[in-house]
Design a protein around this motif. Structure first.
Motif, PDB file in Angstrom:
ATOM      1  N   GLY A 111     -11.171   3.849   0.553  1.00 51.62           N
ATOM      2  CA  GLY A 111     -11.706   4.729   1.597  1.00 51.62           C
ATOM      3  C   GLY A 111     -11.522   4.215   3.013  1.00 51.62           C
ATOM      4  O   GLY A 111     -11.973   4.828   3.971  1.00 51.62           O
TER       5      GLY A 111
ATOM      6  N   GLY B  65      -4.223   5.177   2.461  1.00 50.90           N
ATOM      7  CA  GLY B  65      -3.330   6.288   2.095  1.00 50.90           C
ATOM      8  C   GLY B  65      -3.088   7.208   3.286  1.00 50.90           C
ATOM      9  O   GLY B  65      -1.958   7.653   3.529  1.00 50.90           O
TER      10      GLY B  65
ATOM     11  N   MET C 258      -9.472   3.186 -14.446  1.00 53.97           N
ATOM     12  CA  MET C 258      -9.677   3.720 -13.083  1.00 53.97           C
ATOM     13  C   MET C 258     -11.014   4.447 -12.980  1.00 53.97           C
ATOM     14  O   MET C 258     -11.707   4.327 -11.972  1.00 53.97           O
ATOM     15  CB  MET C 258      -8.522   4.652 -12.707  1.00 53.97           C
TER      16      MET C 258
ATOM     17  N   LEU D 178      -9.689  -2.626 -11.983  1.00 51.50           N
ATOM     18  CA  LEU D 178      -8.251  -2.673 -11.711  1.00 51.50           C
ATOM     19  C   LEU D 178      -7.456  -2.546 -13.006  1.00 51.50           C
ATOM     20  O   LEU D 178      -7.785  -3.180 -14.016  1.00 51.50           O
ATOM     21  CB  LEU D 178      -7.875  -3.986 -11.021  1.00 51.50           C
TER      22      LEU D 178
ATOM     23  N   GLN E  92      -1.278 -10.472  -8.080  1.00 49.79           N
ATOM     24  CA  GLN E  92      -0.296  -9.429  -7.723  1.00 49.79           C
ATOM     25  C   GLN E  92       0.481  -9.825  -6.468  1.00 49.79           C
ATOM     26  O   GLN E  92       1.671  -9.545  -6.354  1.00 49.79           O
ATOM     27  CB  GLN E  92      -0.992  -8.081  -7.498  1.00 49.79           C
TER      28      GLN E  92
ATOM     29  N   GLU F 180     -19.685   3.560   5.896  1.00 51.27           N
ATOM     30  CA  GLU F 180     -18.710   4.578   6.320  1.00 51.27           C
ATOM     31  C   GLU F 180     -17.783   4.932   5.141  1.00 51.27           C
ATOM     32  O   GLU F 180     -17.468   6.094   4.893  1.00 51.27           O
ATOM     33  CB  GLU F 180     -17.906   4.030   7.516  1.00 51.27           C
TER      34      GLU F 180
ATOM     35  N   ARG G  69     -11.965  13.821  -7.365  1.00 50.45           N
ATOM     36  CA  ARG G  69     -11.361  12.699  -8.091  1.00 50.45           C
ATOM     37  C   ARG G  69     -12.414  12.038  -8.979  1.00 50.45           C
ATOM     38  O   ARG G  69     -13.521  11.764  -8.528  1.00 50.45           O
ATOM     39  CB  ARG G  69     -10.814  11.679  -7.077  1.00 50.45           C
TER      40      ARG G  69
ATOM     41  N   ARG H  52     -16.050  -0.109  -7.168  1.00 50.66           N
ATOM     42  CA  ARG H  52     -14.734  -0.340  -6.548  1.00 50.66           C
ATOM     43  C   ARG H  52     -14.870  -1.244  -5.321  1.00 50.66           C
ATOM     44  O   ARG H  52     -14.026  -2.101  -5.073  1.00 50.66           O
ATOM     45  CB  ARG H  52     -14.094   1.005  -6.161  1.00 50.66           C
TER      46      ARG H  52
ATOM     47  N   VAL I  53      -6.940   5.441  14.899  1.00 51.74           N
ATOM     48  CA  VAL I  53      -6.578   4.303  14.026  1.00 51.74           C
ATOM     49  C   VAL I  53      -5.049   4.160  14.005  1.00 51.74           C
ATOM     50  O   VAL I  53      -4.505   3.053  14.103  1.00 51.74           O
ATOM     51  CB  VAL I  53      -7.146   4.501  12.595  1.00 51.74           C
TER      52      VAL I  53
HETATM   53  P1  B4P Z   1      -8.019   6.374   1.849  1.00 54.56           P
HETATM   54  O1  B4P Z   1      -8.609   5.043   2.144  1.00 54.56           O
HETATM   55  O2  B4P Z   1      -6.759   6.709   2.537  1.00 54.56           O
HETATM   56  O3  B4P Z   1      -8.012   6.427   0.270  1.00 54.56           O
HETATM   57  P2  B4P Z   1      -6.985   5.817  -0.757  1.00 54.56           P
HETATM   58  O4  B4P Z   1      -5.735   5.346  -0.122  1.00 54.56           O
HETATM   59  O5  B4P Z   1      -6.861   6.874  -1.770  1.00 54.56           O
HETATM   60  O6  B4P Z   1      -7.592   4.486  -1.299  1.00 54.56           O
HETATM   61  P3  B4P Z   1      -8.354   4.129  -2.634  1.00 54.56           P
HETATM   62  O7  B4P Z   1      -8.549   2.658  -2.577  1.00 54.56           O
HETATM   63  O8  B4P Z   1      -9.564   4.988  -2.692  1.00 54.56           O
HETATM   64  O9  B4P Z   1      -7.473   4.565  -3.867  1.00 54.56           O
HETATM   65  P4  B4P Z   1      -6.173   4.030  -4.636  1.00 54.56           P
HETATM   66  O10 B4P Z   1      -5.425   5.258  -4.930  1.00 54.56           O
HETATM   67  O11 B4P Z   1      -5.448   2.950  -3.888  1.00 54.56           O
HETATM   68  O12 B4P Z   1      -8.954   7.592   2.282  1.00 54.56           O
HETATM   69  C1  B4P Z   1     -10.220   7.874   1.765  1.00 54.56           C
HETATM   70  C2  B4P Z   1     -10.824   9.100   2.465  1.00 54.56           C
HETATM   71  O13 B4P Z   1     -11.158   8.792   3.797  1.00 54.56           O
HETATM   72  C3  B4P Z   1      -9.885  10.309   2.529  1.00 54.56           C
HETATM   73  O14 B4P Z   1     -10.589  11.450   2.122  1.00 54.56           O
HETATM   74  C4  B4P Z   1      -9.517  10.425   3.997  1.00 54.56           C
HETATM   75  O15 B4P Z   1      -9.341  11.761   4.434  1.00 54.56           O
HETATM   76  C5  B4P Z   1     -10.695   9.792   4.693  1.00 54.56           C
HETATM   77  N1  B4P Z   1     -10.313   9.141   5.950  1.00 54.56           N
HETATM   78  C6  B4P Z   1      -9.236   8.351   6.154  1.00 54.56           C
HETATM   79  N2  B4P Z   1      -9.210   7.908   7.439  1.00 54.56           N
HETATM   80  C7  B4P Z   1     -10.327   8.421   8.052  1.00 54.56           C
HETATM   81  C8  B4P Z   1     -10.879   8.308   9.371  1.00 54.56           C
HETATM   82  N3  B4P Z   1     -10.290   7.596  10.347  1.00 54.56           N
HETATM   83  N4  B4P Z   1     -12.045   8.928   9.624  1.00 54.56           N
HETATM   84  C9  B4P Z   1     -12.671   9.668   8.669  1.00 54.56           C
HETATM   85  N5  B4P Z   1     -12.197   9.822   7.401  1.00 54.56           N
HETATM   86  C10 B4P Z   1     -11.042   9.206   7.105  1.00 54.56           C
HETATM   87  O16 B4P Z   1      -6.749   3.354  -5.969  1.00 54.56           O
HETATM   88  C11 B4P Z   1      -7.472   4.083  -6.967  1.00 54.56           C
HETATM   89  C12 B4P Z   1      -7.614   3.246  -8.247  1.00 54.56           C
HETATM   90  O17 B4P Z   1      -6.290   3.001  -8.829  1.00 54.56           O
HETATM   91  C13 B4P Z   1      -8.204   1.837  -8.110  1.00 54.56           C
HETATM   92  O18 B4P Z   1      -9.617   1.840  -8.110  1.00 54.56           O
HETATM   93  C14 B4P Z   1      -7.580   1.118  -9.354  1.00 54.56           C
HETATM   94  O19 B4P Z   1      -8.299   1.410 -10.526  1.00 54.56           O
HETATM   95  C15 B4P Z   1      -6.198   1.724  -9.471  1.00 54.56           C
HETATM   96  N6  B4P Z   1      -5.172   0.911  -8.788  1.00 54.56           N
HETATM   97  C16 B4P Z   1      -4.442   1.295  -7.695  1.00 54.56           C
HETATM   98  N7  B4P Z   1      -3.595   0.295  -7.325  1.00 54.56           N
HETATM   99  C17 B4P Z   1      -3.790  -0.726  -8.202  1.00 54.56           C
HETATM  100  C18 B4P Z   1      -3.238  -2.039  -8.327  1.00 54.56           C
HETATM  101  N8  B4P Z   1      -2.326  -2.485  -7.483  1.00 54.56           N
HETATM  102  N9  B4P Z   1      -3.681  -2.831  -9.334  1.00 54.56           N
HETATM  103  C19 B4P Z   1      -4.603  -2.389 -10.196  1.00 54.56           C
HETATM  104  N10 B4P Z   1      -5.189  -1.174 -10.140  1.00 54.56           N
HETATM  105  C20 B4P Z   1      -4.785  -0.333  -9.148  1.00 54.56           C
END
Ligand code: B4P
Length: 187
Positions: free
Chosen positions: A10, A14, A53, A58, A92, A119, A133, A144, A177
């Motif tokens: 979060g 992404g 997940m 992880l 990793q 936040e 999700r 997480r 940002v």
């Molecule tokens: P993001 O922070 O962009 O969310 P994310 O990239 O999807 O990260 P996350 O860690 O949650 O998930 P991931 O897919 O990597 O944004 C979150 C929200 O905030 C969005 O709704 C966005 O609109 C909002 N937002 C962003 N910027 C903002 C701002 N400036 N102001 C207000 N709102 C804002 O991982 C998911 C799962 O996959 C993990 O838990 C794990 O189980 C697995 N996984 C992924 N990679 C792995 C790895 N390398 N090894 C092992 N497991 C892994």
């Protein structure tokens, strides 16, 4: 340019990755998206990953590294990439070092996006309402964050030793940002 994005769930990894790749014309490689793709395709790997997940843990290093290797070997990654969500632990990070040295390439930047936990929980609660999700429930998000503190935070120190870490203040609008990230690239 080869970039790794670090930050809590979060924190905006992404979100910011999408903006960087649009500008730089390099691929966005998100291990979270690769895993969600495997789940949507109902592959054996996807089914195994889903359970992990959904608990906020992880997925195994071997599974994620295998997927990443395949992706990095695709031709579009030769000109650079933004890695989003990988590495998630020091092992990793070490595996990535080996892989990059086999390909005779190096990382240019590790961007650490810093946002306070309240936040993050608020942002993910909003996303849960919008996208549904299954790993965005409050209980799973707290786990997480715990996994992030224990396993992913040390990755920043790994890259500090290489002197490639830039800390980005991640609160404010998405554009604000992004401007802070652009300033790092201009340095
Ligand atoms: P993001 O922070 O962009 O969310 P994310 O990239 O999807 O990260 P996350 O860690 O949650 O998930 P991931 O897919 O990597 O944004 C979150 C929200 O905030 C969005 O709704 C966005 O609109 C909002 N937002 C962003 N910027 C903002 C701002 N400036 N102001 C207000 N709102 C804002 O991982 C998911 C799962 O996959 C993990 O838990 C794990 O189980 C697995 N996984 C992924 N990679 C792995 C790895 N390398 N090894 C092992 N497991 C892994």
């Amino acid at each position: 340019m080869r970039i790794v994005l670090l930050g809590a769930p979060g924190s905006g990894k992404g979100t910011q990755a999408k903006l960087i790749v649009k500008e730089r014309q390099i691929p966005h490689i998100s291990t979270g998206d690769l895993l969600r793709g495997a789940i949507a395709d109902q592959t054996e790997l996807g089914l195994a990953a889903k359970k992990v997940m959904d608990a906020g843990e992880l997925v195994s290093d071997e599974i994620v590294l295998g997927m990443l290797k395949d992706r990095l070997n695709q031709p579009d990654a030769a000109k650079g990439f933004v890695l989003d969500g990988f590495p998630r632990n020091v092992r990793q990070a070490e595996m990535l070092e080996e892989l990059l040295s086999e390909l005779d390439i190096q990382l240019d930047h590790a961007l650490l996006i810093q946002v306070n936990p309240d936040e993050v929980v608020a942002r993910i609660a909003k996303r849960a309402q919008e996208e549904g999700r299954t790993d965005d429930t409050e209980e799973v998000v707290r786990n997480r964050l715990e996994v992030y503190r224990e396993q992913t935070e040390p990755v920043a120190d790994f890259y500090r030793k290489q002197d490639i870490v830039s800390e980005i203040h991640g609160t404010g609008s998405i554009e604000e940002v992004h401007d802070r990230i652009q300033a790092v690239f201009r340095f």
